[in-house]
Design an enzyme around this catalytic site. Sequence first.
Site, PDB file in Angstrom:
ATOM      1  N   CYS A 118       0.838  -1.201   0.000  1.00  0.00           N
ATOM      2  CA  CYS A 118       0.000   0.000   0.000  1.00  0.00           C
ATOM      3  C   CYS A 118       0.874   1.253   0.000  1.00  0.00           C
ATOM      4  O   CYS A 118       0.787   2.087  -0.897  1.00  0.00           O
ATOM      5  CB  CYS A 118      -0.932  -0.007   1.207  1.00  0.00           C
ATOM      6  SG  CYS A 118      -1.966   1.476   1.313  1.00  0.00           S
TER       7      CYS A 118
ATOM      8  N   GLU B 268      -4.547  -4.323  -4.108  1.00  0.00           N
ATOM      9  CA  GLU B 268      -4.473  -2.909  -4.466  1.00  0.00           C
ATOM     10  C   GLU B 268      -5.109  -2.668  -5.829  1.00  0.00           C
ATOM     11  O   GLU B 268      -5.822  -1.683  -6.023  1.00  0.00           O
ATOM     12  CB  GLU B 268      -3.014  -2.442  -4.471  1.00  0.00           C
ATOM     13  CG  GLU B 268      -2.398  -2.254  -3.093  1.00  0.00           C
ATOM     14  CD  GLU B 268      -3.015  -1.101  -2.328  1.00  0.00           C
ATOM     15  OE1 GLU B 268      -3.280  -0.031  -2.936  1.00  0.00           O
ATOM     16  OE2 GLU B 268      -3.252  -1.267  -1.117  1.00  0.00           O
TER      17      GLU B 268
END
Length: 218
Positions: free
Chosen positions: A135, A208
Site C-alpha cells: 500500500c 491494491e
Amino acid sequence: MKFTDILFEDVREIWGKYLEHPFVKEIGEGTLDKEKFKNYLVQDYLYLKEYAKVFAMGLVKAESLSDMNLYYGSIKGILEDETEVHTNYLKYFGIDQNKVFDNRKEMTTESYTSYMLGIGLKGDLKEIAMTILPCAWSYQFIGRSLYEKHKDTLDNNFYKPWIEEYSSVEFEEGSEVWKNHINDLCKDISEKEAGNLRDIFMKSSLYEMDFWDMAYGK
C-alpha cells in the site's frame, strides 16, 4: 540483490498496470469524476482505519525499541498525516469525518482489510511487513509517477493535494525506511520463507488493483 528488489521484480507488471488504470490516469489528468473520487475517499478512509490496526499488531509483536518506534511512527503518520488529505477532501464534499464510519465497507475493502488483519493476528513481523508495504510503497510509486508526468499542469488539478501527498519527500522517506527494515529482517531467510513472504506481498499488490477497480466502478 536486496529482498525488496526481488519483491519489486515480482510485481513490476502489476504496478505498471496501476499507472495505466483509468482511475489513476484520470487523477493525474484532473478529469476523474468527483463522485467516483468521493466514494473512493470514503472506502479508503474505512481502509486506513483497519490498516492502522495491522501496524498496531506489529507494534505488539515487536521485540526491539527501534521496531516498536517504527510501528508507532507509522500509526501516527497514518492517523494524522495521511488522513489529513482525506479530511480536507471530505470537507469539500460536505461529509462529516466522524460519520464516515457509518458507511459500510464495500466487498473489496472488507476482503482486503480482513486479509491484512488475518496476517496481523497470525503472522510474525516479516509477514506483517509484507502485507502492509504494498500500500505505502505503491502509492509512493504512483504519486511520484503522476507528479513527474503532470507537474507542469497541477495548479488547476482538483487532485493536486492527493498527488503531492503521495509524491512528497516525506512519504518517499517513509517508504524507504520500511524497505530498509524489510531488507534487514530478510537477510538470512530460507528459500521457503522467502517464497511465503513473496506470496503475501503479491496478494496485497493484487488487492491494491482490486481497490482501484472498485474505486472506478469496474
